[in-house]
Structure formats: structure tokens, C-alpha cells
Write an enzyme that holds these catalytic residues in place. Structure first.
Site, PDB file in Angstrom:
ATOM      1  N   LYS A 212       2.615  10.090   8.076  1.00 16.34           N
ATOM      2  CA  LYS A 212       2.230   9.705   9.607  1.00 16.34           C
ATOM      3  C   LYS A 212       2.968  10.398  10.666  1.00 16.34           C
ATOM      4  O   LYS A 212       2.690  11.315  10.871  1.00 16.34           O
ATOM      5  CB  LYS A 212       1.959   8.219   9.583  1.00 16.34           C
ATOM      6  CG  LYS A 212       0.823   7.643   8.643  1.00 16.34           C
ATOM      7  CD  LYS A 212       0.603   6.249   8.802  1.00 16.34           C
ATOM      8  CE  LYS A 212      -0.192   5.442   7.798  1.00 16.34           C
ATOM      9  NZ  LYS A 212      -1.487   5.732   7.721  1.00 16.34           N
TER      10      LYS A 212
ATOM     11  N   PHE B 217       0.870  -1.171   0.006  1.00 18.48           N
ATOM     12  CA  PHE B 217       0.044   0.093   0.150  1.00 18.48           C
ATOM     13  C   PHE B 217       0.757   1.320   0.041  1.00 18.48           C
ATOM     14  O   PHE B 217       1.951   1.401   0.853  1.00 18.48           O
ATOM     15  CB  PHE B 217      -0.845   0.223   1.253  1.00 18.48           C
ATOM     16  CG  PHE B 217      -1.775   1.217   1.181  1.00 18.48           C
ATOM     17  CD1 PHE B 217      -2.962   1.008   0.550  1.00 18.48           C
ATOM     18  CD2 PHE B 217      -1.580   2.476   1.747  1.00 18.48           C
ATOM     19  CE1 PHE B 217      -4.063   2.204   0.336  1.00 18.48           C
ATOM     20  CE2 PHE B 217      -2.351   3.600   1.747  1.00 18.48           C
ATOM     21  CZ  PHE B 217      -3.409   3.425   1.234  1.00 18.48           C
TER      22      PHE B 217
ATOM     23  N   ASP C 128       9.353   2.781   1.314  1.00 22.29           N
ATOM     24  CA  ASP C 128       8.148   3.591   1.902  1.00 22.29           C
ATOM     25  C   ASP C 128       8.043   3.406   3.540  1.00 22.29           C
ATOM     26  O   ASP C 128       7.562   2.340   3.842  1.00 22.29           O
ATOM     27  CB  ASP C 128       6.967   3.088   1.233  1.00 22.29           C
ATOM     28  CG  ASP C 128       5.675   3.654   1.521  1.00 22.29           C
ATOM     29  OD1 ASP C 128       5.581   4.460   2.817  1.00 22.29           O
ATOM     30  OD2 ASP C 128       4.533   3.674   0.941  1.00 22.29           O
TER      31      ASP C 128
HETATM   32  C1  LIG Z   1       3.055   2.431   3.827  1.00 26.03           C
HETATM   33  C2  LIG Z   1       2.143   3.460   3.414  1.00 26.03           C
HETATM   34  N1  LIG Z   1       2.530   4.387   2.465  1.00 26.03           N
HETATM   35  C3  LIG Z   1       1.519   5.550   1.999  1.00 26.03           C
HETATM   36  C4  LIG Z   1       0.521   5.884   2.833  1.00 26.03           C
HETATM   37  C5  LIG Z   1      -0.392   6.761   2.402  1.00 26.03           C
HETATM   38  O1  LIG Z   1      -0.420   7.880   3.233  1.00 26.03           O
HETATM   39  P1  LIG Z   1      -1.255   9.325   3.199  1.00 26.03           P
HETATM   40  O2  LIG Z   1      -2.710   8.565   3.726  1.00 26.03           O
HETATM   41  O3  LIG Z   1      -0.710  10.034   4.273  1.00 26.03           O
HETATM   42  O4  LIG Z   1      -1.539   9.697   1.803  1.00 26.03           O
HETATM   43  C6  LIG Z   1       0.032   4.920   3.713  1.00 26.03           C
HETATM   44  C7  LIG Z   1      -1.477   5.015   4.510  1.00 26.03           C
HETATM   45  O5  LIG Z   1      -1.758   4.221   5.380  1.00 26.03           O
HETATM   46  C8  LIG Z   1       0.900   3.676   4.193  1.00 26.03           C
HETATM   47  O6  LIG Z   1       0.572   2.985   5.125  1.00 26.03           O
END
Ligand SMILES: Cc1ncc(COP(=O)(O)O)c(C=O)c1O
Length: 396
Positions: A248, A134, A219
């Protein structure tokens, strides 16, 4: 307090939400419009790393709001300089671009890798990502994600994200071709159900990417900023990636994210990357305040002690109820159940009286725990005792 139904109907419907309006929060606790309190083990989906409304953040946002909110990203501001310096000194990266969400930081990482491919790899643009991963909800980050069904939603996809299997180096090797520029992964797949990439896999990926002249992108939107018991999760594996994204926890609950890269990869030309709010002092001042709490001596020891306590408590609960154990890294953990009563448990926990409990079930048979990193030992014990009673209630 009554709920403003017309106001609720003015919000675009994007997900199913309970008939509750949250009005205040403090530490591990949230309070709704009826004055009912909830012990929060979601914390904004691993966002509020210091819990609700911590004094350090309130003080930073108030102080900065009185001083300077946004001079424009076309000019330097002190809090963004301070936060960038802290991030590079704590990591293997040399430069930082601030953004506002995890998806936006990942978009930046994808663009940076493609630009680097244009300059150094004869236009190679493919980024190998992973099944069940994700990376966000913009078009490119949805295409990079391996969430089932996302390949046809909002088609056509952004091209160039072949999917490998996590912890299977051969599956990555099989996808590498002369159009490949990078491999991108979450060190722990969060939304997929808290599935850690193994140390051997991460080390193997680093070797494989070096061998083929590819970039390694981590990520760390969910795993970064102390969530796994170290400042950044890649540090557990003893590797040095080329690019890292943060989100986050970096803002402790305010919209802030970051794209971090090593000097050799920083190839954006003027105009390639930017944005109205990027690196604004209001958010980065909060980021500095959050960072300083996380980096204070002893803070990570507390995270690791609470992680051990949570892990042991979930293991005991799993043994008692014949479940399938628990897994995770630091304070990102999951309880794997023997049946799909996750949604029923989430609802029963929320409806519990007199105080509720907020839990998340990313899969039917899975509960995910993302408490504040400064959650207390008592709060973990309380959650475990309540969860035990809730399992008894739901299973009759
Ligand atoms: C690993 C990862 N990358 C990217 C995101 C996306 O972040 P945002 O919701 O701040 O765009 C998330 C959100 O849960 C995530 O867990």
C-alpha cells in the site's frame, strides 16, 4: 462524458461498483466523468499516503521513465538499492525483497518462514495467524487470513495456518507445537474493522516466540509507512520482529511492496524467490520519493496532529448520536456505530451534492477512515461536518 457500457462489460465482474468513472485526482479530491468532485477518505484503501497525484511521485515516475524502466531483476538497479537502504536504516531489518502487492510480499514471508523451518526447525511449517485477519487474496494468503468463510472458498486451502484470537496470548500458546515455525499478525487488524493489537500482547508475543524459537512476522501492508503515526506500527510496542511485509503506502499508489527480514532469517537460496517485475526501478524510484516525504522532519508530527483531530471529531460525533465510540492508531481509524447504517451512509456520502464524500464501511456498523497522511485540518473538519449532516439525513 458518457460511460462506455460495452467497455465496462468487457471488465470481469469481481465486485459491485457505482456507475462512476473517475478521471482525475489531486490531493484529497477525486473527480468523476461528470466533473463532480469527491472528498476522498478511502484513498485507494490506505494506499495513496500522499493523496492523489502528488508532485513528488509525478516527478519521480516521469524522471525514471525517461531513464530506465526495467533492466530485469537479474541485474541491480540504483532506485531499488536506494529504497532498500532507506528501509533497513529506518527499521530493525537487514534485507529487503521488493514485490508488487501486499499479498505477494506475504507469500514471500510465508515461503521464507517455511524455508527457515526446513533449515532450522526440522521441517516445521505451521504459521499461527489470527481470526478475522486479512493477508491477501492468493491461495496461501487467503488460507492465512481469518476472514469468515474463506476456509471453504477455493478449497482445499493451503495447509498450516491455525488461528488464534487477537490479544489473547494463551490462545497462541495453546496452538504451538513442534510443527510451528512462526506467528504472523497485523499490528492493527484493518479489514476486520481497525482492531489494534495491544502493546502488552505484541510484547508477550515477542517473548513467547523467542522462548519457543519461533519467528514473529508482522504484516504491515496497511499499517506501515507512517499510517499509524510512526514509520512502522511495530515500533509503538518497542519490539523487534523477525520479518515485516509492506505494501500500500510504500508506493503511494503504484504497485510496490516489500518483504523485510533480519539477516539471520534470510535463507532463500538462488531460485527460491523472484519475479519479473520485482524491484523494478520505475516503481522503486517512486518508493524512494514517497519515503523521503514521509521521513522528512516534522511529517510524522503532522500525521499525529491530524490523527488527534480526527479521533476527537469522531468521538464528538459518536457522543452526539449515541454511537459506540471510535478506535484506531494514527490515521487508520474507525467509528463504531450503534446500528448497521454503514452501507447507507457510504451511499449517501457518495451521492451527496454538489460534492461527494468517499467513505468505507468494512462492517455494517463501522466506518473506516484512511485519509492521505498529508490531509489538511480543513479537510478533516469538512468531512466531519458532512458526516454529521449525513447521519441526520440517513437517520431521518
Ligand atoms: C494487512 C493486509 N495485508 C495484505 C493485504 C493485501 O494487499 P494487496 O491487496 O496489495 O495484495 C492487505 C490489503 O488490504 C492488507 O490490509
Amino acid at each position: 462524458m458518457t460511460i462506455d457500457r460495452a467497455g465496462i462489460n468487457a471488465l470481469m465482474e469481481i465486485t459491485s461498483r457505482p456507475e462512476l468513472v473517475f478521471v482525475s485526482g489531486q490531493g484529497a479530491w477525486l473527480q468523476d466523468h461528470n466533473g463532480k468532485r469527491y472528498l476522498d477518505f478511502i484513498q485507494g484503501w490506505a494506499v495513496n499516503c500522499l493523496g492523489h497525484n502528488p508532485a513528488a511521485m509525478v516527478e519521480a515516475v516521469t524522471r525514471q521513465a525517461q531513464k530506465l524502466i526495467n533492466p530485469s531483476p537479474a541485474f541491480y538497479n540504483q532506485p531499488s538499492i536506494d529504497l532498500a537502504r532507506r528501509l533497513v536504516e529506518a527499521s530493525c531489518f537487514d534485507r529487503v525483497f521488493f514485490a508488487n502487492s501486499g499479498a505477494e510480499a506475504n507469500e514471500g514471508a510465508i515461503k521464507l518462514a517455511r524455508k527457515w523451518g526446513q533449515l532450522h526447525r526440522k521441517g516445521a511449517y505451521k504459521i499461527i495467524t489470527f481470526d478475522h485477519s486479512f493477508h491477501g487474496r492468493t491461495l496461501a494468503t487467503m488460507s492465512a487470513s481469518g476472514k469468515p468463510g474463506w476456509d471453504v472458498k477455493f478449497a482445499p486451502q493451503v495447509d498450516g495456518f491455525p488461528k488464534a484470537d487477537l490479544n489473547d496470548l494463551d490462545s497462541v500458546r495453546a496452538l504451538v507445537d513442534d510443527q510451528t515455525v512462526a506467528v504472523m499478525l497485523e499490528p492493527v487488524q484493518g479489514e476486520a474493522g481497525v482492531i489494534p493489537a495491544t502493546r502488552e500482547f505484541l510484547q508477550g508475543l515477542r517473548e513467547l516466540t523467542r522462548e519457543h524459537g519461533l519467528l514473529l512476522i508482522v504484516d504491515e501492508v496497511q499499517t506501515g509507512m507512517g499510517r499509524t503515526g510512526r514509520m512502522f506500527a511495530y515500533q509503538h510496542a518497542g519490539i523487534e520482529p523477525d520479518i515485516m511485509t509492506l505494501g500500500k503506502g510504500i508506493g503511494g499508489g503504484v504497485p510496490l511492496s516489500a518483504l523485510c527480514a533480519r539477516e539471520a532469517v534470510c535463507c532463500f537460496e538462488h531460485g527460491d524467490q523472484g519475479g519479473t517485475y520485482n524491484g523494478n526501478p520505475l516503481m522503486t524510484a517512486v518508493g524512494v520519493a514517497v519515503f523521503d516525504v514521509l521521513a522528512a522532519p516534522g511529517f510524522m508530527d503532522g500525521v499525529n496532529a491530524r490523527a488527534q483531530q480526527l479521533s476527537a471529531g469522531l468521538t464528538a460525533l459518536s457522543d452526539k448520536w449515541g454511537m459506540r465510540g471510535e478506535r484506531g492508531l494514527g490515521l487508520l481509524r474507525a467509528l463504531v456505530m450503534d446500528r448497521d447504517d454503514g452501507p447507507a451512509l457510504v451511499a449517501a456520502a457518495r451521492d451527496r451534492a454538489p460534492e461527494g464524500l468517499l467513505l468505507n464501511a468494512p462492517r455494517g456498523n463501522l466506518l473506516r477512515f484512511m485519509p492521505a497522511l498529508n490531509v489538511s485540518a480543513d479537510e478533516i473538519d469538512t468531512m466531519l461536518a458532512w458526516l454529521d449532516a449525513l447521519v441526520a439525513q440517513v437517520r431521518g
